[in-house]
Design a protein around this motif. Structure first.
Motif, PDB file in Angstrom:
ATOM      1  N   GLU A  26       0.835  -1.209   0.000  1.00 27.01           N
ATOM      2  CA  GLU A  26       0.000   0.000   0.000  1.00 27.01           C
ATOM      3  C   GLU A  26       0.867   1.256   0.000  1.00 27.01           C
ATOM      4  O   GLU A  26       0.579   2.218  -0.713  1.00 27.01           O
ATOM      5  N   ASN A  30       1.043   3.986  -3.027  1.00 23.41           N
ATOM      6  CA  ASN A  30       0.839   5.422  -2.812  1.00 23.41           C
ATOM      7  C   ASN A  30       1.998   6.242  -3.361  1.00 23.41           C
ATOM      8  O   ASN A  30       1.785   7.315  -3.920  1.00 23.41           O
ATOM      9  N   SER A  58      -0.641  10.944   3.278  1.00 19.48           N
ATOM     10  CA  SER A  58      -2.089  11.170   3.343  1.00 19.48           C
ATOM     11  C   SER A  58      -2.843   9.895   3.698  1.00 19.48           C
ATOM     12  O   SER A  58      -3.967   9.959   4.191  1.00 19.48           O
ATOM     13  N   ASP A  59      -2.222   8.740   3.502  1.00 13.60           N
ATOM     14  CA  ASP A  59      -2.883   7.466   3.800  1.00 13.60           C
ATOM     15  C   ASP A  59      -3.001   7.227   5.296  1.00 13.60           C
ATOM     16  O   ASP A  59      -3.742   6.344   5.725  1.00 13.60           O
ATOM     17  N   ASP A  65      -8.637   3.489   1.677  1.00 12.05           N
ATOM     18  CA  ASP A  65      -8.029   4.223   0.569  1.00 12.05           C
ATOM     19  C   ASP A  65      -8.681   5.570   0.287  1.00 12.05           C
ATOM     20  O   ASP A  65      -8.194   6.311  -0.563  1.00 12.05           O
ATOM     21  N   ASP A  67      -8.815   8.366   1.892  1.00 11.94           N
ATOM     22  CA  ASP A  67      -8.011   9.565   2.152  1.00 11.94           C
ATOM     23  C   ASP A  67      -7.022   9.824   1.018  1.00 11.94           C
ATOM     24  O   ASP A  67      -6.821  10.964   0.610  1.00 11.94           O
ATOM     25  N   VAL A  68      -6.444   8.756   0.465  1.00 10.65           N
ATOM     26  CA  VAL A  68      -5.531   8.914  -0.670  1.00 10.65           C
ATOM     27  C   VAL A  68      -6.309   9.391  -1.890  1.00 10.65           C
ATOM     28  O   VAL A  68      -5.869  10.296  -2.606  1.00 10.65           O
ATOM     29  N   MET A  89      -5.290   3.694  -9.236  1.00 14.36           N
ATOM     30  CA  MET A  89      -5.057   3.128  -7.908  1.00 14.36           C
ATOM     31  C   MET A  89      -5.022   1.601  -7.981  1.00 14.36           C
ATOM     32  O   MET A  89      -4.145   0.964  -7.383  1.00 14.36           O
TER      33      MET A  89
END
Length: 105
Positions: A26, A30, A58-59, A65, A67-68, A89
């Protein structure tokens, strides 16, 4: 020590290993997304690396996910739509998993 205890430890170790790989994948996804978005925004060099790190960080705002996605959607307004961001993504998650697994070998 019984076979059951050995098996239980084995499952716990596998769960911890898989959770660690997922976390790394993850974070890698990102960073890859941040690099992609930086390119769309015309950033390069250290500016692009710095931006990619803001996407990674930001994650940590909330689980999942979203927030990303919100960060990218806000920053890429006029450059990429929601469907493009979601597709990227998913694409980058596949690439990130492959990279992390290859590195673990």
């Amino acid at each position: 020590m019984t076979t059951f205890d050995d098996r239980e430890r084995s499952y716990e170790a596998k769960f911890a290993h898989d959770a660690n790989l997922l976390f790394k994948a993850e974070a890698r996804r990102n960073r890859l997304l941040g690099e992609w978005a930086a390119e769309l925004l015309g950033k390069s060099g250290e500016d692009a690396k710095s931006y990619a790190l803001t996407v990674v960080s930001s994650d940590f705002e909330q689980p999942g996910d979203d927030d990303v996605f919100r960060k990218l959607a806000g920053d890429l307004e006029g450059h990429a739509d929601a469907a493009t961001i979601r597709a990227k993504m998913a694409e980058m998650m596949g690439e990130a998993k492959k990279q992390v697994i290859d590195e673990a070998k």
